[in-house]
Design a protein around this motif. Structure first.
Motif, mmCIF file in Angstrom:
data_model
loop_
_atom_site.group_PDB
_atom_site.id
_atom_site.type_symbol
_atom_site.label_atom_id
_atom_site.label_comp_id
_atom_site.label_asym_id
_atom_site.label_seq_id
_atom_site.Cartn_x
_atom_site.Cartn_y
_atom_site.Cartn_z
ATOM 1 N N UNK A 212 -24.809 -2.420 9.023
ATOM 2 C CA UNK A 212 -25.999 -2.496 9.873
ATOM 3 C C UNK A 212 -25.700 -3.310 11.125
ATOM 4 N N UNK A 213 -25.936 -2.708 12.288
ATOM 5 C CA UNK A 213 -25.803 -3.375 13.581
ATOM 6 C C UNK A 213 -27.003 -2.969 14.421
ATOM 7 N N UNK A 214 -27.664 -3.915 15.052
ATOM 8 C CA UNK A 214 -28.822 -3.518 15.826
ATOM 9 C C UNK A 214 -29.364 -4.592 16.732
ATOM 10 N N UNK A 215 -30.250 -4.160 17.610
ATOM 11 C CA UNK A 215 -30.957 -5.068 18.503
ATOM 12 C C UNK A 215 -32.372 -4.530 18.701
ATOM 13 N N UNK A 216 -33.362 -5.395 18.559
ATOM 14 C CA UNK A 216 -34.757 -5.015 18.718
ATOM 15 C C UNK A 216 -35.331 -5.719 19.954
ATOM 16 N N UNK A 217 -36.150 -4.986 20.695
ATOM 17 C CA UNK A 217 -36.859 -5.548 21.845
ATOM 18 C C UNK A 217 -38.346 -5.488 21.548
ATOM 19 N N UNK A 218 -39.032 -6.640 21.684
ATOM 20 C CA UNK A 218 -40.437 -6.682 21.321
ATOM 21 C C UNK A 218 -41.267 -7.546 22.217
ATOM 22 N N UNK A 219 -42.539 -7.686 21.820
ATOM 23 C CA UNK A 219 -43.486 -8.507 22.571
ATOM 24 C C UNK A 219 -44.455 -9.150 21.577
ATOM 25 N N UNK A 220 -44.752 -10.428 21.790
ATOM 26 C CA UNK A 220 -45.752 -11.096 20.990
ATOM 27 C C UNK A 220 -47.136 -10.547 21.339
#
Length: 223
Positions: A212-220
């Motif tokens: 598993x390799x990953x990056x998540x982009x989010x917002x509060x």
């Protein structure tokens, strides 16, 4: 393992240059973020994956991600069945995290993520593994894969600059897959000497390792 080492080095570098900036200690407050995982669009079974993570005021958090794939997202790559005429995919991924280190706008964590997915393709001219020395070629077939498993991960999450989040992780796990080919047209058998093939090429039920390799982009969206 080399890829994992490189990603861990990148995580450590980002933590050193950004993790100790003075600011609001958002990781010490209960909050909820909504995020996307764009790398899932180029996986062997591509999907548009979105999710949410609820952070408690302690060290635990709980997340859930949902993914869906359609023909518009299907790419013919060396890692997926080629000549896909139709494609659909659904997945669900619950996750539990434990943050062992929190510093202002950064936190390191260990996590356990489960997953269940179901992918279907209508294939054109293609082939699949039949035995240690034989593969089957066909003009068209229906491809189906059901997959369940668990991954243990480590990662780091940042708040940049106030409400945006970046979550980077890596991990290892195990999956149970069930790959089937049906409605096969014009099948022919040919000699084959395999060296390495991805899981989609092998019909039947089996256990496979997961990296598993990953990056998540989010917002509060709440705090």
């Amino acid at each position: 393992m080399k890829t994992i080492s490189i990603l861990l080095s990148a995580l450590a570098f980002l933590a050193s240059v950004n993790g100790f900036a003075q600011g609001r200690k958002y990781l010490n407050d209960a909050n909820l973020d909504v995020h996307i995982m764009p790398i899932a669009l180029v996986f062997p079974d591509p999907s548009l994956r979105i999710g949410a993570e609820y952070m408690t005021s302690g060290r635990w958090s709980f997340g859930l991600s949902l993914g869906a794939g359609t023909s518009a997202l299907s790419y013919n790559t060396p890692f997926s069945p080629g000549n896909s005429k139709r494609y659909n995919m659904m997945e669900i991924r619950p996750e539990v995290k434990f943050y062992w280190l929190k510093r202002n706008e950064m936190g390191w964590y260990a996590a356990a993520e489960g997953f269940v997915s179901n992918a279907n393709r209508q294939l054109g001219k293609n082939s699949h593994y039949l035995s240690d020395s034989t593969q089957m070629h066909f003009e068209s077939a229906h491809f189906s894969k059901k997959k369940t498993g668990m991954v243990g991960k480590i990662g780091v999450k940042f708040l940049i600059p106030k409400r945006l989040t970046i979550d980077m992780y890596t991990g290892l796990g195990l999956a149970r897959t069930n790959v089937t080919y049906s409605k096969i047209e014009n099948p022919t058998e040919e000699f084959y000497d395999p060296f390495f093939e991805v899981e989609n090429f092998y019909p039947g039920k089996k256990f496979t390792p997961v990296v598993s390799l990953g990056i998540k982009f989010g917002m509060l969206v709440w705090q």
